[in-house]
Design an enzyme around this catalytic site. Sequence first.
Site, mmCIF file in Angstrom:
data_model
loop_
_atom_site.group_PDB
_atom_site.id
_atom_site.type_symbol
_atom_site.label_atom_id
_atom_site.label_comp_id
_atom_site.label_asym_id
_atom_site.label_seq_id
_atom_site.Cartn_x
_atom_site.Cartn_y
_atom_site.Cartn_z
ATOM 1 N N LYS A 1 -25.891 8.666 -0.899
ATOM 2 C CA LYS A 1 -25.890 9.989 -1.532
ATOM 3 C C LYS A 1 -26.969 9.970 -2.633
ATOM 4 O O LYS A 1 -27.740 10.917 -2.811
ATOM 5 C CB LYS A 1 -24.517 10.303 -2.144
ATOM 6 N N HIS B 1 -18.777 0.980 8.859
ATOM 7 C CA HIS B 1 -19.455 1.391 7.630
ATOM 8 C C HIS B 1 -20.122 0.178 6.977
ATOM 9 O O HIS B 1 -19.434 -0.677 6.417
ATOM 10 C CB HIS B 1 -18.359 1.967 6.713
ATOM 11 N N TRP C 1 -14.883 8.328 8.689
ATOM 12 C CA TRP C 1 -14.670 8.864 7.332
ATOM 13 C C TRP C 1 -15.922 9.596 6.843
ATOM 14 O O TRP C 1 -15.853 10.602 6.142
ATOM 15 C CB TRP C 1 -14.301 7.690 6.420
ATOM 16 N N SER D 1 -23.952 4.569 1.651
ATOM 17 C CA SER D 1 -22.681 5.131 1.212
ATOM 18 C C SER D 1 -22.836 5.952 -0.072
ATOM 19 O O SER D 1 -23.688 6.826 -0.127
ATOM 20 C CB SER D 1 -21.679 3.981 1.059
#
Length: 417
Positions: free
Chosen positions: A260, A397, A347, A256
């Site tokens: 990144k 997720h 998302w 998540s």
Amino acid sequence: LGEDFAEAQQKKANYDESQIAPYTLPDLLQTATGKHVSTAEDWTQLRRPEILALFEQHVYGKTPAPSTWGKVDFKVTEVKKDALGGKATRKFIHISLPEHPAWKGMEVMLYTPNGLGKPAPCFVGPSFGGNHAVSTEKDVPLSTRWMRPNKEKNIIDNKATEESRGNESSRWPLEMIIAQGCAVATYYYGDIEPDHADGWKEGLRAALSKDGAATEWKDGDWGAIGAWSWGLQRIADYLETDSDVNAKQLAVIGHSRLGKTSLWTGAQDQRFGVVISNNSGEGGAAIMRRNFGETTAVITKAFPHWFTKTYTSYSNNEASCPIDKHMLIALAAPRAIYIASAVEDEWADPKGEFLSGLNAEPVFALFGKKGYGVREQPAIDTPVGDTIAYHVRTGKHDVTSYDWEQYLKFVKRHFEK
Ligand code: GCU
């Protein structure tokens, strides 16, 4: 605006492919002066540095030069040879900057397999909850740092509690990783700075700036993702000194917002031979020009502190941004990169994550390296790829043992070649 704003936006976002406006990705292989890049050498000498500088300028900000932070101190504070029922050795390493004592330093937890007979390949990744949340071993010190409020996870008054032990352990299957002959090094991302808009004032970024927290961060200065990534790179510095680890076989991993961070770490620091992005989504692997799920406008409103200031100017204005995320994936070349999505994690735009890897393939091809081997997003739970790999797994997720099974196979395949 923070987490609540981002969560509210999840219900309002676009999840309809047919509503995505047509877009053109920036050309990976054309230099700023218009030269077409057709060799690995030109990529490495000309285009790669240009793209790295574009990500510094427009997305994550520039990591200060080593002279800014000076000496890095590693202190091994504990070695436990019979961790995980005797299967592993556990170490704690305190990393600090003696010239910048305003930064309290970071606590690294390292597990290496016992009886391997050689230095182990090592996964390096930050955690959301601290070392005591990653491990279920009761003698792991509880983090005393600021944490995001979370009743369910037993974070009370922004502090970890005894009850929060092990609350991230399903995302870090230590026994399984150790049984496969791999090591794990991790740290709590909040050791660098608290994850909120003013967090930088209490962390590394203020400690390294000339006037502490007096001056706001400007365009081009590093954001929190850059600072968290700095932490991972200092762990690599330490691992180069630890003979239980093969520092030529490091895999950077993150989920998540920390996915990144993993991608930005792999882009900057080529000591990581494998780069893993787990559900990194917007601001990570997902193509920013696709209006699907989270958008630039939402992420820079909710979490402006993650990025350099300039990034906010691309809200509803993605077409004018000189980068897109296929370029971030390409910065890993010719090393190996794994991009993972979850089917319910709309998302994060699973297809947009897939497409960044696909569109990075021409750079890997310059090195004779193969990408996915398919042009369309594969079926659920069907990993594809060679040097660039991808899967979209069942579920939400998260990081699951299914994800880790694929990463372990991938890391072994690349390091045992
Ligand atoms: C939010 C945010 C995402 C991020 C995620 C996380 O959902 O919008 O960009 O990846 O938090 O880090 O858990």
